[in-house]
Design a protein around this motif. Structure first.
Motif, PDB file in Angstrom:
ATOM      1  N   ASN A  47       0.827  -1.203   0.000  1.00 26.28           N
ATOM      2  CA  ASN A  47       0.000   0.000   0.000  1.00 26.28           C
ATOM      3  C   ASN A  47       0.864   1.257   0.000  1.00 26.28           C
ATOM      4  O   ASN A  47       0.569   2.229  -0.706  1.00 26.28           O
ATOM      5  CB  ASN A  47      -0.943  -0.020   1.208  1.00 26.28           C
ATOM      6  N   LYS A  48       1.964   1.243   0.753  1.00 24.86           N
ATOM      7  CA  LYS A  48       2.873   2.400   0.765  1.00 24.86           C
ATOM      8  C   LYS A  48       3.529   2.586  -0.597  1.00 24.86           C
ATOM      9  O   LYS A  48       3.663   3.710  -1.087  1.00 24.86           O
ATOM     10  CB  LYS A  48       3.950   2.228   1.846  1.00 24.86           C
ATOM     11  N   GLN A  49       3.939   1.491  -1.229  1.00 25.85           N
ATOM     12  CA  GLN A  49       4.565   1.573  -2.551  1.00 25.85           C
ATOM     13  C   GLN A  49       3.570   2.100  -3.590  1.00 25.85           C
ATOM     14  O   GLN A  49       3.926   2.908  -4.451  1.00 25.85           O
ATOM     15  CB  GLN A  49       5.090   0.193  -2.981  1.00 25.85           C
ATOM     16  N   ARG A  50       2.329   1.657  -3.504  1.00 25.58           N
ATOM     17  CA  ARG A  50       1.304   2.127  -4.444  1.00 25.58           C
ATOM     18  C   ARG A  50       1.067   3.619  -4.283  1.00 25.58           C
ATOM     19  O   ARG A  50       0.947   4.354  -5.249  1.00 25.58           O
ATOM     20  CB  ARG A  50       0.001   1.360  -4.228  1.00 25.58           C
ATOM     21  N   ARG A  51       1.027   4.075  -3.053  1.00 24.19           N
ATOM     22  CA  ARG A  51       0.799   5.513  -2.816  1.00 24.19           C
ATOM     23  C   ARG A  51       1.968   6.353  -3.313  1.00 24.19           C
ATOM     24  O   ARG A  51       1.767   7.472  -3.761  1.00 24.19           O
ATOM     25  CB  ARG A  51       0.564   5.768  -1.328  1.00 24.19           C
ATOM     26  N   LYS A  52       3.188   5.825  -3.205  1.00 22.19           N
ATOM     27  CA  LYS A  52       4.356   6.565  -3.702  1.00 22.19           C
ATOM     28  C   LYS A  52       4.273   6.755  -5.211  1.00 22.19           C
ATOM     29  O   LYS A  52       4.685   7.777  -5.739  1.00 22.19           O
ATOM     30  CB  LYS A  52       5.658   5.803  -3.387  1.00 22.19           C
ATOM     31  N   GLN A  53       3.785   5.766  -5.921  1.00 20.97           N
ATOM     32  CA  GLN A  53       3.763   5.807  -7.373  1.00 20.97           C
ATOM     33  C   GLN A  53       2.583   6.604  -7.930  1.00 20.97           C
ATOM     34  O   GLN A  53       2.581   6.966  -9.085  1.00 20.97           O
ATOM     35  CB  GLN A  53       3.738   4.386  -7.937  1.00 20.97           C
ATOM     36  N   GLU A  54       1.573   6.878  -7.131  1.00 19.40           N
ATOM     37  CA  GLU A  54       0.437   7.680  -7.593  1.00 19.40           C
ATOM     38  C   GLU A  54       0.852   9.138  -7.716  1.00 19.40           C
ATOM     39  O   GLU A  54       1.608   9.657  -6.902  1.00 19.40           O
ATOM     40  CB  GLU A  54      -0.719   7.603  -6.585  1.00 19.40           C
ATOM     41  N   PRO A  81       0.381  13.030  -7.309  1.00 19.93           N
ATOM     42  CA  PRO A  81      -0.366  13.780  -6.293  1.00 19.93           C
ATOM     43  C   PRO A  81      -1.606  14.424  -6.919  1.00 19.93           C
ATOM     44  O   PRO A  81      -1.602  14.820  -8.074  1.00 19.93           O
ATOM     45  CB  PRO A  81       0.621  14.829  -5.806  1.00 19.93           C
ATOM     46  N   ARG A  82      -2.636  14.531  -6.173  1.00 19.96           N
ATOM     47  CA  ARG A  82      -3.884  15.117  -6.670  1.00 19.96           C
ATOM     48  C   ARG A  82      -3.756  16.639  -6.726  1.00 19.96           C
ATOM     49  O   ARG A  82      -3.139  17.253  -5.868  1.00 19.96           O
ATOM     50  CB  ARG A  82      -5.045  14.720  -5.778  1.00 19.96           C
TER      51      ARG A  82
END
Length: 113
Positions: A90-97, A99-100
């Motif tokens: 989950n942390k890795q996925r958030r890093k790759q998204e 930013p809004r």
């Protein structure tokens, strides 16, 4: 071969060749058995070859208090590893998204009554 299960007191009598009761007894050259002991205490499993002095292989599997500590430990370790991998993923996925941005948000006015 005879297989006995004794309480501590029964085993003391058996060991000194005195007559005693037992919780369980089975006789045979092969097979399996199951017994449930409902009260806590010390119990003895005795394999008695009696007059037969031939060597035999014996394999014992037991459950203590209705659970097997090896399976329980393995299960807990696998659950912990699964949780840790889920958090890391989950942390890795958030890093790759990306930013809004404010332009990514669509706002609607509330209808007038």
């Amino acid at each position: 071969m005879n297989v006995y299960i004794f309480t501590a007191g029964q085993f003391d009598l058996y060991r000194t060749s005195q007559a005693t009761d037992n919780l369980f007894k089975t006789t045979g050259s092969s097979g399996s058995f199951s017994i449930t002991v409902s009260t806590p205490g010390t119990y003895y499993v005795v394999f008695d070859h009696a007059a037969n002095n031939n060597a035999q292989d014996v394999q014992i599997t037991y459950l203590r208090d209705g659970w097997n500590p090896i399976f329980l430990g393995t299960g807990v370790a696998l659950i912990a590893a699964g949780i840790a991998l889920g958090i890391l993923g989950n942390k890795q996925r958030r890093k790759q998204e990306a930013p809004r941005k404010a332009t990514d948000v669509v706002m609607f006015d509330q209808p007038k009554s």
